[in-house]
Design an enzyme around this catalytic site. Structure first.
Site, PDB file in Angstrom:
ATOM      1  N   ASP A 115      10.493  11.651  94.204  1.00 54.06           N
ATOM      2  CA  ASP A 115      11.343  12.844  94.028  1.00 54.06           C
ATOM      3  C   ASP A 115      11.341  13.340  92.580  1.00 54.06           C
ATOM      4  O   ASP A 115      11.280  14.546  92.331  1.00 54.06           O
ATOM      5  CB  ASP A 115      12.801  12.528  94.414  1.00 54.06           C
ATOM      6  N   LYS A 158      18.961   6.813 100.562  1.00 54.45           N
ATOM      7  CA  LYS A 158      18.000   6.561  99.474  1.00 54.45           C
ATOM      8  C   LYS A 158      18.394   5.386  98.579  1.00 54.45           C
ATOM      9  O   LYS A 158      17.531   4.708  98.031  1.00 54.45           O
ATOM     10  CB  LYS A 158      17.841   7.820  98.632  1.00 54.45           C
TER      11      LYS A 158
END
Ligand code: NAP
Length: 285
Positions: A107, A71
């Site tokens: 997220d 990420k």
């Protein structure tokens, strides 16, 4: 839905990746809206990340997702990242912008929506302890502070990542401390905070017995334990917490919410939320 010459490709990159439920969730969404798209998972080795991203660009991949452990590492290889990703310093969603491959982050907002679905009022909570300081931890910590949480305690294995995250939160106007990962610090944090969020992969399949080692004696019914892991649906950490009367939330709620936000980003049309929920439930039936 038939795969043909016009089918658009979406891909999730990660390592490990076999556990992912993203292909199931998104392919169900594509089918229910009759979109000519397909979503698949690719496990790539860390040293091949740059080549893999160049491959996505060259192949005209429409978008997708990024998961552990890429990420943060993927950012330099992308053509650009959204403001959300700049703020968080991590990408979980890929999309096309003017022919380029960009990254954003769903997220954080997904996590806040999941908490809200459990009637947890972030702005009324005194603070939280976060285990971990990786890509997911950054998204969660930034989103909590932006949503009004005043204080965070970051507990992480490596000091460097933990202190960097605490510093980032302070720059955003929140109060944050870094504590090294040991029993004394975890016990003290549980005495001070009622919300604990595990953002590490400890306890994820296939090593479900290797969850964070926290003494159950420190758990009280006032605690709310959240684990971002969704496979298993209820980690051993959450089972232990539930046995002590704590409130718990597994990672499936956040998986759904971040997926809904990503889908909105790609298609700008009504998200088939119920179909996505049913598909996720089916995997754990
Ligand atoms: P990441 O960027 O690789 O970060 C992993 C974090 O866990 C780091 O802080 C790392 O500490 C820590 N860690 C790893 N192994 C450890 C160990 N053996 N002992 C102690 N700490 C350890 O990964 P990520 O992308 O943040 O993902 C983390 C987890 O969150 C994964 O299980 C992922 O599936 C889950 N997740 C779920 C959702 C959802 O929608 N439910 C969304 C995002 C992520 P160091 O800094 O010391 O390396």
């Amino acid at each position: 839905m038939e795969i043909n010459g016009e089918t658009k490709n979406y891909i999730i990159l990660g390592n490990p990746i076999a556990h992912t439920l993203s292909p199931a969730m998104y392919n169900t969404a594509f089918r229910s809206l009759n979109l000519n798209c397909i979503y698949t998972a690719c496990q790539i080795e860390p040293e091949n990340l740059g080549e893999a991203v160049n491959g996505l660009k060259a192949l005209g991949i429409q978008g997708g997702n990024v998961t552990i452990p890429f990420k943060e590492k993927i950012i330099p290889f992308l053509d650009g990242v959204s403001q959300e990703s700049q703020l968080i310093g991590a990408v979980n969603t890929l999309y096309r912008k003017n022919g380029e491959l960009w990254g954003t982050n769903t997220d954080g907002i997904g996590f806040i929506r999941a908490l809200q679905s459990r009637n947890f009022a972030v702005q009324d909570s005194p603070g939280a302890v976060i285990l971990g300081a990786g890509g997911a931890a950054k998204a969660v910590a930034v989103a909590l502070v932006v949503a009004g949480m005043k204080k965070l305690c970051i507990i992480n294995r490596s000091k460097e990542r933990g202190t960097v995250l605490a510093e980032k939160i302070r720059e955003l106007g929140g109060e944050a401390v870094f504590r090294e990962w040991n029993d004394v610090n975890i016990k003290a944090a549980l005495q001070e905070y009622s919300l604990l969020i595990n953002t590490t992969p400890l306890g994820m399949v296939p090593h479900i017995e290797k969850g964070p080692q926290i003494d159950q004696k420190w758990f009280t019914p006032q605690h709310f334990f959240v684990d971002l892991i969704y496979n298993p649906r209820e980690t051993q950490l959450l089972s232990k917490a539930k046995a002590q009367g704590c409130k718990i939330m597994g990672g499936l709620d956040m998986l759904l919410e971040q997926g809904v936000v990503a889908f909105e980003h790609w298609f700008k049309e009504k998200v088939p939320r119920e179909a996505m929920v049913r598909e996720l439930e089916r995997w754990f039936a």
